[in-house]
Design an enzyme around this catalytic site. Structure first.
Site, PDB file in Angstrom:
ATOM      1  N   MET A  81      46.430  69.344  28.533  1.00 20.39           N
ATOM      2  CA  MET A  81      47.023  70.102  29.364  1.00 20.39           C
ATOM      3  C   MET A  81      47.696  71.451  29.016  1.00 20.39           C
ATOM      4  O   MET A  81      47.984  71.432  27.786  1.00 20.39           O
ATOM      5  CB  MET A  81      48.033  69.229  30.564  1.00 20.39           C
ATOM      6  CG  MET A  81      47.175  68.279  30.905  1.00 20.39           C
ATOM      7  SD  MET A  81      48.479  66.938  32.070  1.00 20.39           S
ATOM      8  CE  MET A  81      49.071  68.020  33.139  1.00 20.39           C
ATOM      9  N   HIS A  82      48.309  72.179  29.989  1.00 22.46           N
ATOM     10  CA  HIS A  82      49.270  73.180  29.712  1.00 22.46           C
ATOM     11  C   HIS A  82      48.915  74.644  28.937  1.00 22.46           C
ATOM     12  O   HIS A  82      49.257  75.455  29.039  1.00 22.46           O
ATOM     13  CB  HIS A  82      50.309  72.500  28.930  1.00 22.46           C
ATOM     14  CG  HIS A  82      50.929  71.351  29.553  1.00 22.46           C
ATOM     15  ND1 HIS A  82      51.406  71.377  30.838  1.00 22.46           N
ATOM     16  CD2 HIS A  82      51.146  70.308  29.082  1.00 22.46           C
ATOM     17  CE1 HIS A  82      51.934  69.903  31.008  1.00 22.46           C
ATOM     18  NE2 HIS A  82      51.668  69.249  29.734  1.00 22.46           N
ATOM     19  N   ASP A 240      44.378  65.498  30.817  1.00 16.11           N
ATOM     20  CA  ASP A 240      43.824  64.219  30.019  1.00 16.11           C
ATOM     21  C   ASP A 240      44.417  62.643  30.372  1.00 16.11           C
ATOM     22  O   ASP A 240      43.812  61.911  30.360  1.00 16.11           O
ATOM     23  CB  ASP A 240      44.224  64.626  28.636  1.00 16.11           C
ATOM     24  CG  ASP A 240      45.596  65.115  28.209  1.00 16.11           C
ATOM     25  OD1 ASP A 240      46.504  65.007  29.032  1.00 16.11           O
ATOM     26  OD2 ASP A 240      45.804  65.548  27.245  1.00 16.11           O
TER      27      ASP A 240
END
Length: 507
Positions: A81-82, A240
């Site tokens: 992520m991110h 995830d």
């Protein structure tokens, strides 16, 4: 027979698994790629590496399995992520992705908090401004690389870049988008208020879907590269941890899991929106439509053990190669010989700063209590215990919020270690079990693909049919009592060092 593909785009590599629709793995392939750290606290990867790994691994699993590719009914993608992926008008990558564990954006987090307001930001995005999240990375590029920002036409997350390359569609889904700090998490859509206050053009962002929804179909060009037939549906997938939740059956209240991957996560499902006003844990939309999850994050869980392996365990790696064993198996055996508490040696797993519960990008790893009598094996044990203590911190915050945890599952690479699982059971004081399948996020997004293509009616129904668990490892009372002494000491160390960490960061 019909099949679905789960692609899990991780930090160290991409793992693709071909499953039958009842969740049985048919073939898998992992392709690794590098992590770039041009400065202390920075972390970047090349999006093209992710795409090549996804293509290569999909082609390999189809080849290894010998199936008819036309029997593949859908694809789901899980991703770290991110991460910030910036594309120009032609869809070309403008710079390497600044990924989840990068810590360069403290000033931009202050900028976000000042512009949106600390309490209002948590109300809208369910989280405080954090260096790991995507919004601060966008502002960092705008502030420090304006020539790149001016060329940017599309902003995507890591897995959504792979989706774009597969389908030509600019799309994301609610679980991963929740980690951008631009999503109205309660209402599951982009926040016009946050975007306006930060001066980010909404047209840069992808369309938001629910995780099981079909977001596009494989193009003819992508089909030639990855071996999946053109027209194969690609569903939203999940970040995830949200994908791991589906892959472990954590899709209803009372169920939680601990991930010991590169990062560490304690994740609990909730049908009702629950937000920590202090922002110590993250509330995101989950992969189940209309529901959320609450999670605490340790930045360097498995990363701590990998760092120790890569720098201090050449002998174990050489021996493991000769024995055809995983080096971590030998490391586990060595750590088992060291008593609880590693003879009064403690490890703080803050190699990449920390999120839960400290929200401090400046803190760093440390061994406390190091003595001349300590060996490499003591340090190894201390690393494993320190990671578990950091996970306990997250559990304590969730319990304080009233989030119920009746069942705890363990997943991720570290979750395969019986020693680490027993540590979790002892330190949490509750049974810890694993699912029979070892595929985690890849299975989770494969299940989402099965739901999106109509093989199952809902995520819960699919998990009930597909997910099976192993017997639990129960806490050992004597161990729990011993660990409690060291955990209490562990919780006193960060407050004692906080000011020193801040001073060190300024040198």
């Amino acid at each position: 027979m019909e099949y679905v593909i789960g692609v899990d785009l991780g930090t160290s590599g991409t793992k693709t698994v071909l499953f039958s629709t009842d969740g049985q793995p048919i073939a898998s392939k992992t392709i690794e790629y590098p992590l770039y750290q041009p400065q202390n606290g920075w972390a970047e990867q090349a999006p093209e590496d992710w795409w090549h790994a996804a293509c290569g691994s999909m082609k390999e699993v189809i080849s290894k399995s010998g199936i008819n590719p036309k029997d593949i009914k859908g694809i789901g993608i899980s991703g770290q992520m991110h991460g910030l992926v910036m594309l120009d008008k032609a869809g070309n990558v403008l710079r390497r992705s600044i990924i989840w564990c990068d810590q360069r954006t403290a000033a931009e987090c202050d900028e976000i908090t000042n512009k949106v307001g600390a309490s209002r930001l948590i109300e809208l995005t369910a989280n405080p401004a954090l260096t790991g999240f995507t919004a601060s990375k966008i502002l960092w590029v705008r502030n420090n690389e304006p020539e790149i920002y001016e060329k940017c036409a599309h902003i995507l997350l890591p897995k959504d870049y792979v989706r774009y390359m597969l389908t030509g569609e600019f799309a994301t889904e609610v679980s991963d988008a929740s980690g951008m700090q631009l999503l109205d998490v309660p209402n599951r859509c982009w926040s016009d208020e946050v975007l306006s206050k930060l001066g980010i053009d909404k047209s840069l962002l992808a369309k938001v879907y629910e995780s099981p929804e079909i977001t596009g179909k494989v193009t003819a060009q992508a089909a030639e590269l990855c071996g999946v037939p053109a027209g194969t549906p690609v569903v939203g997938g999940a970040g995830d941890n949200a994908a791991a939740a589906v892959g472990t059956g954590t899709v209803q209240d009372g169920i939680a899991f601990t991930t010991l991957g590169t990062s560490g996560v304690v994740f609990a499902h909730t049908d009702k929106l629950s937000i920590d006003p202090k922002g110590r844990v993250h509330t995101f939309c989950c992969a189940v439509p209309g529901a959320w999850h609450v999670m605490g994050v340790t930045q360097a869980a498995g990363l701590s053990l990998k760092w120790f392996r890569d720098n201090f365990c050449d002998a174990e790696m050489a021996a493991a190669k000769g024995m055809k064993k995983d080096p971590y198996y030998l490391m586990d055996k060595q750590a088992e010989n060291i008593p609880i508490g590693a003879e009064r040696l403690l490890y703080l797993p803050y190699l990449m700063g920390e999120r839960t519960p400290h929200l401090d990008p400046n803190c760093r790893g440390a061994f406390i209590g190091l003595s001349a009598m300590h060996t490499r094996q003591h340090m190894l044990r201390a690393v494993m215990e320190g990671v578990v203590y950091s996970q306990r911190d997250s559990v304590e915050v969730l319990r304080g919020m009233g989030v119920k945890i009746n069942d705890m599952l363990a997943c991720g690479g570290g979750g395969t270690s019986p020693l680490w699982r027993q540590m979790l059971a002892d330190v949490y004081g509750c049974p810890v079990k694993t699912v029979v399948s070892k595929e985690g996020p890849a299975l989770g997004v494969a299940i989402l693909a099965s739901v999106g293509t109509g093989i199952y009616k809902s995520v819960q129904e699919a998990c009930k049919e597909v997910i099976k668990t192993n017997p639990a490892q129960n806490p050992i009372a004597a161990n729990s009592a011993e660990y409690e002494k060291f955990y209490k000491m562990y919780t006193e160390l960060y407050p004692a060092l906080k000011e020193s960490y801040a001073k060190l960061a300024k040198i």
